[in-house]
Design a protein around this motif. Structure first.
Motif, PDB file in Angstrom:
ATOM      1  N   VAL A 267     -24.703 -37.629  41.414  1.00 11.51           N
ATOM      2  CA  VAL A 267     -25.186 -38.269  42.645  1.00 11.51           C
ATOM      3  C   VAL A 267     -25.252 -37.219  43.743  1.00 11.51           C
ATOM      4  O   VAL A 267     -24.353 -36.387  43.867  1.00 11.51           O
ATOM      5  CB  VAL A 267     -24.264 -39.432  43.077  1.00 11.51           C
ATOM      6  CG1 VAL A 267     -24.734 -40.032  44.400  1.00 11.51           C
ATOM      7  CG2 VAL A 267     -24.222 -40.502  41.998  1.00 11.51           C
ATOM      8  N   THR A 268     -26.327 -37.240  44.549  1.00 16.39           N
ATOM      9  CA  THR A 268     -26.507 -36.275  45.637  1.00 16.39           C
ATOM     10  C   THR A 268     -26.353 -36.978  46.980  1.00 16.39           C
ATOM     11  O   THR A 268     -26.937 -38.032  47.210  1.00 16.39           O
ATOM     12  CB  THR A 268     -27.885 -35.605  45.556  1.00 16.39           C
ATOM     13  OG1 THR A 268     -27.999 -34.930  44.303  1.00 16.39           O
ATOM     14  CG2 THR A 268     -28.057 -34.597  46.685  1.00 16.39           C
ATOM     15  N   LEU A 269     -25.541 -36.374  47.869  1.00 14.89           N
ATOM     16  CA  LEU A 269     -25.381 -36.863  49.234  1.00 14.89           C
ATOM     17  C   LEU A 269     -26.164 -35.966  50.182  1.00 14.89           C
ATOM     18  O   LEU A 269     -26.089 -34.737  50.089  1.00 14.89           O
ATOM     19  CB  LEU A 269     -23.903 -36.863  49.650  1.00 14.89           C
ATOM     20  CG  LEU A 269     -22.946 -37.769  48.868  1.00 14.89           C
ATOM     21  CD1 LEU A 269     -21.540 -37.646  49.449  1.00 14.89           C
ATOM     22  CD2 LEU A 269     -23.412 -39.208  48.912  1.00 14.89           C
ATOM     23  N   HIS A 270     -26.910 -36.572  51.099  1.00 12.70           N
ATOM     24  CA  HIS A 270     -27.634 -35.837  52.140  1.00 12.70           C
ATOM     25  C   HIS A 270     -26.916 -36.115  53.464  1.00 12.70           C
ATOM     26  O   HIS A 270     -27.125 -37.162  54.094  1.00 12.70           O
ATOM     27  CB  HIS A 270     -29.091 -36.301  52.200  1.00 12.70           C
ATOM     28  CG  HIS A 270     -29.793 -36.221  50.867  1.00 12.70           C
ATOM     29  ND1 HIS A 270     -30.371 -35.072  50.390  1.00 12.70           N
ATOM     30  CD2 HIS A 270     -29.981 -37.166  49.897  1.00 12.70           C
ATOM     31  CE1 HIS A 270     -30.901 -35.304  49.202  1.00 12.70           C
ATOM     32  NE2 HIS A 270     -30.676 -36.572  48.871  1.00 12.70           N
ATOM     33  N   VAL A 271     -26.062 -35.186  53.861  1.00 15.44           N
ATOM     34  CA  VAL A 271     -25.182 -35.398  55.019  1.00 15.44           C
ATOM     35  C   VAL A 271     -25.890 -34.957  56.296  1.00 15.44           C
ATOM     36  O   VAL A 271     -26.388 -33.827  56.393  1.00 15.44           O
ATOM     37  CB  VAL A 271     -23.862 -34.627  54.842  1.00 15.44           C
ATOM     38  CG1 VAL A 271     -22.947 -34.861  56.041  1.00 15.44           C
ATOM     39  CG2 VAL A 271     -23.178 -35.061  53.546  1.00 15.44           C
ATOM     40  N   ARG A 272     -25.916 -35.862  57.287  1.00 18.50           N
ATOM     41  CA  ARG A 272     -26.609 -35.600  58.552  1.00 18.50           C
ATOM     42  C   ARG A 272     -25.637 -35.033  59.589  1.00 18.50           C
ATOM     43  O   ARG A 272     -24.476 -35.445  59.653  1.00 18.50           O
ATOM     44  CB  ARG A 272     -27.217 -36.893  59.090  1.00 18.50           C
ATOM     45  CG  ARG A 272     -28.295 -37.492  58.202  1.00 18.50           C
ATOM     46  CD  ARG A 272     -28.769 -38.814  58.766  1.00 18.50           C
ATOM     47  NE  ARG A 272     -27.772 -39.872  58.589  1.00 18.50           N
ATOM     48  CZ  ARG A 272     -27.871 -41.082  59.119  1.00 18.50           C
ATOM     49  NH1 ARG A 272     -28.916 -41.381  59.883  1.00 18.50           N
ATOM     50  NH2 ARG A 272     -26.935 -41.987  58.903  1.00 18.50           N
TER      51      ARG A 272
END
Length: 582
Positions: A267-272
């Protein structure tokens, strides 16, 4: 004559084989011809007669018809000296769709021959209105939940499967992400022992385990499944992409099947990054919700005595790195005296979250009789629900300051120096200058040097008491060195990196007049250069801090600084910075 005997033997053997084949009976049957979707039906194959070894039959594959379990038994009898046996093979079948299913003839090998059963027909109707009875097993189940299969989604074709999901794949920096590993097991399947769980890698993320929810029962595609879930709270310390590795579960279906490993997808997280608009100097670095209160151990205090004021900050988010805010009040001296964090999983209406409380204690010594007002404390945080910065603000605290035991109403004399109320106990006695005594002139250089040291020490202590920033700067090395034994004896590599990171960050923050909670490796390098360190030494401090923080999230992943070398590395770095900033 010999040729005739050979012909007779061949004819006799053929007759015996024909008799053996005639004596073997193979029969297949279903426990019922009609069933509902998700209900199990028993398929029985019986092999009887004067038979020796019988091979286990194999059921031909039929679409949407699953064999969820099997079993066998054998009975042997002797009648008039002749042995006969009956071998029974039972298979439990479950259909995942409505329709009419034809089970082809099943081949059975017995007595050296191949036998084929008659085809069987099974009619499957819609789901039964009543849920299937609970099956005995190692888990406790709740009543069946509604069908969890999304509209238009294909029902599962596996009786055992696993998935890895997160509740938000685009979180803010520092916002909690709940990762769930879900293990689905058909209620018709029984495993040997317990399944072994291998968690996913979360390199670069701060991971905190959450309480495991109870085992539940769900329906997928009309089939009952048992759901076992493991949850973990994740926090990203910086913006960017983070990959959560694949998780796996190892299980054994039967004594003969061996181990089977089921693996999830990563799973990939795109952290803002947090927005700049609205951020103030009071930002604490916490992403969540905060609430703050002020209270004192007593509402009244005498001039010259101390009262403990407590600032309690409660809420959700990773609040362990909160630093003590400055306490502002009127005519009084304020000394930070303690910090008590209590942080862990908290159950809320929105589920399990990381949160708790941090209590900061201050010793307040009033210098003037009358009413002493402790001004409100403000702590800014970022609320991910509203996506804006908000402020936790306390109410002002009022203390009644009474005159001292001798009636004194002020600690200060006309000259502005501190006038001690007590000549004994904790108070310092007033002495005449040491140079006025007769014996002083008989002393040699050593006592003069000792006096000079004592005077210098007194001036230093007064300066530290009057200037908290200077005190923090000068005492930083001693405070950090006292933490080194705890780092060396931590034992667990993750704890070693965590303690070393906290110690080094607090030291660098004290030497550069910054906040440890928000001090990044790059900020540390820039501030050290401004303070007077060389580019090389500042870069070494930045690299060490970065390696320590990486080690907190994934111990052993960085061979640049093994855990047993961490205390020596931190001590050497502190000594070099101390020498550079003198």
């Amino acid at each position: 004559m010999n040729a005739l005997r050979g012909v007779v033997c061949v004819m006799l053997l053929c007759a015996l084989a024909a008799d053996a084949r005639a004596e073997v009976d193979v029969h297949a049957s279903l426990s019922r011809d009609t069933a509902a979707v998700g209900e199990s039906v028993e398929l029985t194959i019986a092999v009887s007669g004067a038979v020796g070894r019988v091979a286990t039959p194999e059921i031909p594959p039929v679409d949407y018809l699953q064999v969820v379990s099997s079993g066998s038994q054998q009975n042997i009898t002797f009648v008039n000296g002749q042995m006969t046996s009956t071998s029974t093979y039972t298979f439990r079948l479950v259909a995942s769709r409505e329709g009419t299913y034809t089970i082809p003839g099943i081949e059975v090998r017995a007595a050296g021959q191949v036998f084929t059963t008659q085809p069987l027909t099974l009619t499957v109707t819609g789901r039964s209105s009543a849920p299937p009875p609970p099956q005995p097993g190692p888990f406790t189940s709740r009543p069946p939940a509604p069908d969890d299969t999304a509209p238009g989604e294909e029902p599962p074709t596996e009786d055992v499967f696993v998935e890895l999901v997160v509740d938000d794949d685009r979180p803010w920096v520092g916002e909690q992400v709940t990762m769930s590993l879900r293990f689905y097991q058909s209620t018709a399947v029984r495993l040997m022992g317990s399944a072994e769980y291998s968690p996913p890698s979360t390199e670069g993320l701060v991971a905190e385990p959450l309480p495991d929810p109870p085992t539940t029962r769900v329906e997928l595609g009309g089939l009952p499944y048992q759901l076992i879930e493991r949850r973990t709270a994740l926090f990203a310390p910086a913006p960017g992409e983070y990959t959560i590795g694949a998780a796996s579960i190892t299980l054994i279906r039967s004594y003969l099947s061996g181990e089977e490993t089921i693996t999830t997808d990563p799973v990939t997280l795109h952290v803002r990054p947090l927005p700049e608009a609205g951020r103030t100097d009071a930002f604490s670095g916490v992403v969540g919700r905060l609430h703050a209160t002020l209270n004192a151990t007593s509402e009244a205090v005498r001039v010259g005595d101390a009262v403990t004021v407590r600032l309690e900050v409660t809420g959700t988010g990773d609040i362990r790195q909160l630093e003590a805010p400055e306490l502002q009040c009127g005519e009084a001296r304020v000394y930070p005296s303690g910090r008590q964090p209590r942080v862990g999983p908290q159950t809320t209406g929105a589920g399990d979250v990381i949160g708790g409380s941090v209590v900061f204690e201050y010793l307040v010594m009033p210098a003037q009789a009358g009413e002493l007002i402790v001004r409100p404390v403000e702590i800014q945080y970022f609320n991910p629900q509203t996506e804006r910065y908000e402020m936790a603000r306390t109410s002002p605290l009022s203390l009644q300051v009474l005159p001292g035991e001798g009636g004194e109403t002020s600690l200060r004399s006309e000259g502005g120096e501190i006038r001690y109320l007590k000549e004994n106990g904790l108070g310092m006695r007033s002495r005449a200058p040491i140079t006025s005594s007769t014996w002083f002139w008989l002393m040699q250089l050593a006592p003069l040097a000792a006096l000079g040291w004592a005077l210098a020490r007194r001036v230093e202590l007064l300066r530290r008491a009057a200037d908290p920033r200077y005190r923090r700067f000068t005492e930083a090395a001693a405070v950090a060195r006292r933490q080194l034994p705890a780092i060396a004896t931590a034992g667990d590599p993750r704890e070693t990196y965590r303690l070393a990171d906290a110690t080094l960050a607090q030291y660098l923050a004290a030497k550069t007049n910054a906040a440890a909670a928000s001090l990044s490796p790059d900020d540390a390098r820039e501030l050290l250069v401004r303070a007077g360190c060389s580019e090389e030494l500042a870069g070494e401090a930045r690299d060490t801090l970065a390696v320590l923080r990486a080690g907190v999230y994934a111990p052993g992943a960085y061979a640049r600084l093994p855990a047993d070398e961490v205390p020596a590395r931190v001590r050497t770095l502190i000594d070099e910075i101390e020498a550079a900033l003198r």
